[in-house]
Design a protein around this motif. Structure first.
Motif, mmCIF file in Angstrom:
data_model
loop_
_atom_site.group_PDB
_atom_site.id
_atom_site.type_symbol
_atom_site.label_atom_id
_atom_site.label_comp_id
_atom_site.label_asym_id
_atom_site.label_seq_id
_atom_site.Cartn_x
_atom_site.Cartn_y
_atom_site.Cartn_z
ATOM 1 N N THR A 71 0.736 -1.293 -0.117
ATOM 2 C CA THR A 71 0.074 -0.143 -0.124
ATOM 3 C C THR A 71 1.093 1.425 -0.065
ATOM 4 O O THR A 71 2.129 1.287 0.468
ATOM 5 N N VAL A 72 0.256 2.491 -0.286
ATOM 6 C CA VAL A 72 0.897 3.403 -0.263
ATOM 7 C C VAL A 72 1.427 4.089 1.096
ATOM 8 O O VAL A 72 2.366 4.321 1.438
ATOM 9 N N ASP A 73 0.553 3.667 2.203
ATOM 10 C CA ASP A 73 0.758 3.866 3.379
ATOM 11 C C ASP A 73 2.031 3.190 3.998
ATOM 12 O O ASP A 73 3.004 3.826 4.502
ATOM 13 N N ARG A 74 2.137 1.830 3.571
ATOM 14 C CA ARG A 74 3.341 1.096 3.892
ATOM 15 C C ARG A 74 4.503 1.622 3.100
ATOM 16 O O ARG A 74 5.663 1.539 3.693
ATOM 17 N N LEU A 75 4.301 1.877 2.056
ATOM 18 C CA LEU A 75 5.542 2.521 1.236
ATOM 19 C C LEU A 75 6.176 3.751 2.006
ATOM 20 O O LEU A 75 7.407 3.922 2.032
ATOM 21 N N MET A 76 5.362 4.777 2.360
ATOM 22 C CA MET A 76 5.581 5.955 3.048
ATOM 23 C C MET A 76 5.924 5.716 4.384
ATOM 24 O O MET A 76 6.316 6.848 5.125
ATOM 25 N N SER A 77 5.558 4.709 5.051
ATOM 26 C CA SER A 77 5.780 4.536 6.604
ATOM 27 C C SER A 77 7.252 4.970 7.079
ATOM 28 O O SER A 77 8.178 4.626 6.447
ATOM 29 N N GLU A 78 7.417 5.452 8.171
ATOM 30 C CA GLU A 78 8.552 5.939 8.559
ATOM 31 C C GLU A 78 9.437 4.644 9.270
ATOM 32 O O GLU A 78 10.650 4.902 9.500
ATOM 33 N N VAL A 79 8.663 3.615 9.629
ATOM 34 C CA VAL A 79 9.116 2.389 9.986
ATOM 35 C C VAL A 79 9.971 1.460 8.943
ATOM 36 O O VAL A 79 8.778 1.015 8.197
ATOM 37 N N ILE A 80 11.179 1.234 8.763
ATOM 38 C CA ILE A 80 11.422 0.188 7.790
ATOM 39 C C ILE A 80 12.505 -0.924 8.549
ATOM 40 O O ILE A 80 13.267 -0.380 9.189
ATOM 41 N N ASP A 81 11.974 -2.050 8.510
ATOM 42 C CA ASP A 81 12.958 -3.044 9.190
ATOM 43 C C ASP A 81 14.232 -2.897 8.460
ATOM 44 O O ASP A 81 14.283 -2.908 7.328
ATOM 45 N N THR A 82 15.353 -2.986 9.589
ATOM 46 C CA THR A 82 16.576 -2.938 9.037
ATOM 47 C C THR A 82 17.092 -4.490 8.607
ATOM 48 O O THR A 82 17.376 -5.211 9.664
ATOM 49 N N GLU A 83 17.453 -4.627 7.433
ATOM 50 C CA GLU A 83 18.012 -5.827 7.206
ATOM 51 C C GLU A 83 19.530 -5.945 6.979
ATOM 52 O O GLU A 83 20.067 -5.172 5.945
ATOM 53 N N CYS A 84 20.204 -6.659 7.773
ATOM 54 C CA CYS A 84 21.875 -6.431 7.535
ATOM 55 C C CYS A 84 22.005 -7.619 6.316
ATOM 56 O O CYS A 84 21.384 -8.369 6.126
ATOM 57 N N ALA A 85 23.294 -7.264 5.818
ATOM 58 C CA ALA A 85 23.767 -8.314 4.566
ATOM 59 C C ALA A 85 23.908 -9.627 5.182
ATOM 60 O O ALA A 85 24.362 -9.899 6.042
#
Length: 413
Positions: free
Chosen positions: A62-76
């Motif tokens: 969703t657009v809301d999810r795309l614009m969310s401030e919260v993004i899970d950080t994935e390490c290499a």
């Protein structure tokens, strides 16, 4: 939301969905260059709503999810790091013996754009995505260096060296110093083929960094100082680019000397006393440059010299001195640095605060770094070790904040 934040979110979800830039460009009905500029935050000041809607649709969110401030950080992941390692182990990449297929090698300018995109991501603190970007970039640059002729061949070797430098820098962030040393050595070899003294100096400083992190600090100091002496006359005639990489060689010499002093159980002072001299030498070149710049992605200038003063104090366990130098860096100069540099300074300052007994303050400093560049805090081994140390030592009123940070780092309770 500004274009940089939006571009970061698009890049995150595109990478997570394992959609290539070329495929995403096709889905959006745009060019590959358009996607590169979008993800790099260079398309427009404020993203158009229609672009947001279309991007969200093709990313399956969703657009809301795309614009969310919260993004899970994935390490290499190990698979990403292994993919880079496999490329460096390929016979054609090692020897440059690519077959003469009908496919034309990539133009040097196209390779430079791809490199700039990847480097911009690194300086923004996005290290994990390089695991998927570097393998193709390394192969394309090595193949171009083999097939092109004349000035294009020299340019391709320059790009190949810079790609290998980026591989070294990413490997340090991933905690794989052996991979960093391999990439660093290859970068120096490619740089010599470019016949460009600026590229040669840049590669030497990255090799020095890799060797220092791999426990070969005394040898690293010898390498970077030899490069500085050999190339200095040419670099001083290369203008700001030359001043920047020459100054960086002395900064890497300072770090190597500090690390060598820390590792020397017999006479550490013989290395430690050289550190201020190398930093002062770098300061002279920063003064010659006239201010903070980011030529060849060095972020070199008076402010970066101060960052290295902080780091050298940390290496020498002089925490109070590290904190004092960090406090003296002007806020406006700090804010002009790339996110990776700012977060790196903050993590160094946090280590200094721990050394000085300011453990509660160290937690707040780490949280500040985490807001800037989460991967610098959550994914780097040295920062995770710092969080563990703080948990063992205790941080009094900051226990709750430290627990939250440990959770973000994925550390067991």
């Amino acid at each position: 939301m500004d274009s940089i934040q939006f571009g970061r979110r698009v890049n995150y979800w595109r990478t997570r969905r394992r959609i290539s830039r070329a495929d995403f460009a096709a889905l959006m009905g745009k060019s590959l260059r358009w996607v590169e500029e979008l993800e790099g935050g260079r398309r427009q000041a404020d993203p158009n709503w229609s672009v947001m809607v279309l991007a969200a649709r093709h990313l399956g969110i969703t657009v809301d999810r795309l614009m969310s401030e919260v993004i899970d950080t994935e390490c290499a992941g190990e698979s990403d790091i292994e993919a880079v390692r496999r490329v460096l182990q390929r016979h054609d990449v090692i020897t440059g013996s690519f077959d003469r297929s009908s496919t034309e090698p990539h133009p040097v300018q196209a390779l430079r754009r791809s490199l700039a995109y990847a480097r911009t991501g690194f300086q923004a603190g996005h290290f994990a995505q390089l695991g998927s970007e570097l393998p193709k970039l390394l192969v394309d640059a090595a193949r171009a260096a083999h097939h092109h002729r004349g000035d294009d061949r020299l340019g391709a070797y320059e790009v190949l060296s810079l790609c290998l430098e980026l591989t070294e820098a990413a490997a340090i962030k991933w905690g794989d110093s052996q991979l960093a040393v391999v990439a660093g050595h290859r970068a120096v070899t490619a740089a010599e083929q470019s016949e460009n003294p600026v590229t040669m100096a840049s590669a030497a400083r990255h090799l020095g960094d890799a060797m220092t992190n791999h426990g070969e600090a005394a040898a690293a100091a010898t390498v970077v100082l030899a490069a500085a002496r050999r190339l200095e006359e040419d670099l001083l005639h290369c203008g700001p680019d030359g001043y920047s990489v020459l100054g960086m060689l002395y900064l890497k010499a300072a770090m190597a000397a500090a690390a060598a002093a820390e590792a020397d159980d017999r006479a550490p002072a013989r290395f430690a006393r050289r550190v201020p001299d190398y930093l002062d030498e770098a300061d002279e070149h920063a003064a010659r440059l006239g201010g903070d710049e980011n030529r060849l992605w060095t972020s070199f200038g008076p402010t970066n010299v101060s960052l290295y003063r902080v780091a050298s104090h940390v290496y020498l366990s002089e925490g109070a001195d590290a904190v004092a130098v960090a406090a003296g860096i002007p806020a406006d100069a700090f804010n002009e640095l790339p996110r990776e540099r700012r977060a790196h300074l903050l993590t160094d300052r946090a280590i200094g605060e721990k050394q000085a007994g300011l453990r509660e303050k160290a937690v707040d400093t780490l949280l500040e770094a985490d807001e800037l560049a989460p991967e610098e805090v959550r994914c780097r081994p040295r920062t995770r070790w710092l969080v563990e140390d703080l948990r063992v030592l205790g941080v009094r009123s900051a226990e709750g904040r430290l627990r939250m940070l440990a959770d973000r780092c994925g550390l067991p309770r």
